[in-house]
Structures are given as structure tokens and as C-alpha cells.
Design an enzyme around this catalytic site. Structure first.
Site, mmCIF file in Angstrom:
data_model
loop_
_atom_site.group_PDB
_atom_site.id
_atom_site.type_symbol
_atom_site.label_atom_id
_atom_site.label_comp_id
_atom_site.label_asym_id
_atom_site.label_seq_id
_atom_site.Cartn_x
_atom_site.Cartn_y
_atom_site.Cartn_z
ATOM 1 N N ARG A 37 0.834 -1.212 0.000
ATOM 2 C CA ARG A 37 0.000 0.000 0.000
ATOM 3 C C ARG A 37 0.869 1.262 0.000
ATOM 4 N NH1 ARG A 37 -4.297 -1.455 -1.675
ATOM 5 N NH2 ARG A 37 -4.842 -3.568 -1.123
ATOM 6 N N HIS A 67 8.157 -6.745 -6.873
ATOM 7 C CA HIS A 67 6.883 -6.153 -7.300
ATOM 8 C C HIS A 67 6.715 -4.784 -6.642
ATOM 9 C CE1 HIS A 67 2.719 -5.593 -8.303
ATOM 10 N NE2 HIS A 67 2.549 -6.827 -8.762
ATOM 11 N N TYR A 70 1.129 -1.400 -5.044
ATOM 12 C CA TYR A 70 -0.063 -1.162 -5.867
ATOM 13 C C TYR A 70 -0.404 0.324 -5.984
ATOM 14 C CZ TYR A 70 -1.068 -6.130 -5.165
ATOM 15 O OH TYR A 70 -1.010 -7.494 -5.136
ATOM 16 N N HIS A 107 2.434 -2.388 -12.090
ATOM 17 C CA HIS A 107 1.172 -2.225 -12.810
ATOM 18 C C HIS A 107 1.264 -0.902 -13.562
ATOM 19 C CE1 HIS A 107 -1.055 -4.909 -9.632
ATOM 20 N NE2 HIS A 107 -0.032 -5.517 -10.211
ATOM 21 N N GLU A 142 3.210 -5.238 -16.156
ATOM 22 C CA GLU A 142 2.329 -6.391 -15.958
ATOM 23 C C GLU A 142 1.090 -6.262 -16.840
ATOM 24 O OE1 GLU A 142 1.631 -7.485 -11.896
ATOM 25 O OE2 GLU A 142 0.087 -8.944 -12.422
ATOM 26 N N ASP A 176 0.288 -12.035 -16.525
ATOM 27 C CA ASP A 176 -0.507 -12.591 -15.433
ATOM 28 C C ASP A 176 -1.694 -13.328 -16.055
ATOM 29 O OD1 ASP A 176 -2.651 -12.755 -13.435
ATOM 30 O OD2 ASP A 176 -1.358 -11.511 -12.166
ATOM 31 N N HIS A 179 -5.162 -12.049 -15.107
ATOM 32 C CA HIS A 179 -5.458 -10.745 -15.706
ATOM 33 C C HIS A 179 -5.753 -10.866 -17.207
ATOM 34 C CE1 HIS A 179 -2.875 -8.672 -12.337
ATOM 35 N NE2 HIS A 179 -3.888 -9.372 -11.865
ATOM 36 N N HIS A 211 2.855 -14.599 -14.097
ATOM 37 C CA HIS A 211 2.127 -14.833 -12.858
ATOM 38 C C HIS A 211 1.107 -15.911 -13.176
ATOM 39 C CE1 HIS A 211 2.973 -10.511 -11.227
ATOM 40 N NE2 HIS A 211 3.997 -11.318 -11.063
ATOM 41 N N ASP A 224 -10.202 -9.181 -12.055
ATOM 42 C CA ASP A 224 -8.946 -9.341 -11.314
ATOM 43 C C ASP A 224 -9.157 -9.899 -9.916
ATOM 44 O OD1 ASP A 224 -6.408 -9.323 -10.329
ATOM 45 O OD2 ASP A 224 -6.074 -7.168 -10.528
ATOM 46 N N HIS A 226 -8.040 -13.360 -8.108
ATOM 47 C CA HIS A 226 -7.265 -14.588 -8.297
ATOM 48 C C HIS A 226 -7.930 -15.762 -7.586
ATOM 49 C CE1 HIS A 226 -3.340 -12.030 -8.825
ATOM 50 N NE2 HIS A 226 -4.376 -11.523 -9.463
ATOM 51 N N GLU A 256 0.395 -16.332 -7.516
ATOM 52 C CA GLU A 256 -0.168 -15.283 -6.644
ATOM 53 C C GLU A 256 -1.578 -15.706 -6.279
ATOM 54 O OE1 GLU A 256 0.064 -12.198 -9.652
ATOM 55 O OE2 GLU A 256 1.575 -11.166 -8.467
HETATM 56 ZN ZN ZN Z 1 -4.202 -9.454 -9.912
HETATM 57 FE FE FE Z 2 -0.036 -10.466 -11.036
HETATM 58 FE FE FE Z 3 0.692 -7.471 -9.876
#
Ligand code: ZN
Ligand code: FE
Ligand code: FE
Length: 276
Positions: A37, A67, A70, A107, A142, A176, A179, A211, A224, A226, A256
Site C-alpha cells: 500500500r 513487485h 499497488y 502495474h 504487468e 498474469d 489478468h 504470474h 482481477d 485470483h 499469486e
Molecule cells: Zn491481480
Molecule cells: Fe499479477
Molecule cells: Fe501485480
């Protein structure tokens, strides 16, 4: 080589992640460079970073994926948010020089109503601000599900971002599966068609990581969410076809999925068995 791993907590540093990876049958992994975050990153311990480099030199681990948080949105409408993105990406890339030869995934961002063209230009501009000649980390965009105003749900958008960068040779893509499926590409019935399309638009040589996730939602849902391997709309067989596809051989593949470590260990073992 099948490089298979999962997302790991980075709280114990590289030494702990290498040990955990080994204990669950993983030979790659992914970690957040800082709180997902946002917020400050812990100081790098060069000796700890060296444990990753040593494990990779010994052949125990393939490339790993750092990574970005976000909250990074280089194409925000707010200047402050764009500045935070540039600061975070820049700081992460400098820190990753302690562990050369790995991958930095982010992202691409949400254009929040400014339009795809403006968003793409802002993302490329941010990359030009943070990348530097001689950097030893590949930056990965991604593939996204295309929810809201998210960019990266179409292969064309990724290609455009790369084309506008000053250092396109140091930019690649992380695919991914959840995604891409949620974005509408048919991985289940037409994997070869999707890979051909990716190759035509982006170039398979730019694909540097995957991913591996199942999806809670049908193809094209732009959600999105998972799901565990085999528990969702993509399914085990399609995911096995992806993990064992000759065109994807040797790429790090990271789970993930909604799991704790025992679940990850089981999924890694299952995929290894099915991909033999
Ligand atoms: Zn995702
Ligand atoms: Fe991912
Ligand atoms: Fe990601």
C-alpha cells in the site's frame, strides 16, 4: 528449466525468502519491495542481498521478481501521485542494483479518465525519469485485467508504452494469466492464438515472466480476482499447458493464488508433476 515459485513475504529479507523458497520446492519467487500500500522501504543489507546473488550463482534459484507497491500510478491525474510513483520506482530500481540480474514488475497504471493516449505517454515519461544507463534490472509491465481505466489490458497498450521509452531494451512484460483471461484473451481454448497475438503485437522476446493464477471470474469479466490453481475459470489443464508451453520455457513463473505456504507448496508440487 521450470522456474516455479510464489509470492513471499519480504519481512525476513532475502536470506529468509531463499530459505522459504527452498522449503516449498520453489526455484524462483516474488516479493514486494515495500508495503504494497506504499510507504518507506527498509534499508538494504548488502550481506543479505548477497545471499540472493549467491543462491542464483549456485543455480539454486532463477531470476526473481520484485513487485512495486499497488499505490504506484505513474499516469494519475494528480501530480502528487505521479511524483510518488516516480520516487518509488526510482528508489526501488536503485535498491535493486544490490541484487543485479533480476526483474522489477509494476502495474502500468490507471489513466483515471484522461484517456489511454495521455496515460501511455505519462507512463513512458515516468520510466524515462527512473531508468538509467547500465541498470542491471529489467523493468516489467504487468498485463492487467482492464478494470476501470486500468492500462495494460490490451497487448497494444503495452507495446505503445515500450515504444515510447528511451530504453526499450530494458523494458519487458510479465504476463498474469488471471489478468489476461479477465481482459478477454482465451487462454483456455486458444493458448497458441493468444501467444501468437502477443508475439505479433509485443514480441515474445519481451516476455520475461509469468504470474500463474486461476481466475474467480469468466473470461472478459475485467475483475482481477485470483483463484487457487484448478479452482477457477481457467482450470488446471489450461494452466499446465501454459506452464509447460515450449515458447515459455525458462521464464520464471510465480503463483499469486490465495494460499498460505502449505498451499503454495502443494500447487508447486502439482504443477511440477503435471509439467514433467
Ligand atoms: Zn491481480
Ligand atoms: Fe499479477
Ligand atoms: Fe501485480
Amino acid at each position: 528449466m521450470l522456474y516455479l515459485g510464489c509470492h513471499l513475504s519480504s519481512s525476513g529479507g532475502f536470506a529468509a525468502m531463499c530459505r522459504t523458497a527452498h522449503s516449498i520446492g520453489a526455484n524462483t519467487f516474488q516479493f514486494f519491495t515495500r508495503n504494497p500500500r506504499g510507504g518507506a522501504a527498509k534499508a538494504i543489507d548488502p550481506a543479505d542481498a548477497q545471499t540472493l546473488t549467491d543462491a542464483q550463482a549456485a543455480g539454486a534459484l532463477g531470476p526473481v521478481i520484485a513487485h512495486a507497491p499497488y499505490t504506484v500510478n505513474p499516469c494519475s491525474r494528480t501530480e502528487k501521485t505521479r511524483e510518488f510513483a516516480v520516487q518509488t520506482l526510482s528508489d526501488d530500481l536503485r535498491r535493486l542494483e544490490y541484487t543485479p540480474g533480476n526483474l522489477y514488475n509494476f502495474h502500468p497504471g490507471s489513466h483515471v479518465g484522461q484517456g489511454a493516449e495521455t496515460g501511455i505517454a505519462l507512463i513512458a515519461q515516468a520510466l524515462d525519469q527512473v531508468m538509467f544507463p547500465g541498470q542491471r534490472t529489467l523493468v516489467l509491465l504487468e498485463t492487467m485485467s482492464g478494470k476501470g481505466t486500468e492500462l495494460g489490458g490490451r497487448f497494444e497498450e503495452l507495446r505503445e508504452i515500450i515504444d515510447r521509452c528511451a530504453m526499450p531494451e530494458a523494458v519487458g512484460v510479465c504476463l498474469d494469466t488471471c489478468h489476461v483471461h479477465d481482459a478477454g484473451y482465451d487462454l483456455v481454448h486458444d493458448l497458441d492464438g493468444v501467444l501468437t497475438e502477443f508475439d505479433r503485437v509485443v514480441g515474445l522476446s519481451r516476455l520475461k515472466a509469468l504470474h500463474l493464477n486461476d481466475s474467480k471470474n469468466p473470461r472478459g469479466s475485467h475483475k482481477d480476482r485470483h483463484e487457487v490453481i484448478g479452482g477457477g475459470a481457467i482450470g488446471l489443464e489450461a494452466l499446465v499447458r501454459i506452464a509447460s508451453h515450449p515458447a515459455l520455457r525458462g521464464l520464471p513463473m510465480v503463483l499469486e493464488t490465495p494460499n498460505a505456504l502449505p498451499g503454495y507448496a502443494a500447487e508447486i508440487a502439482l504443477l511440477r508433476e503435471k509439467c514433467k
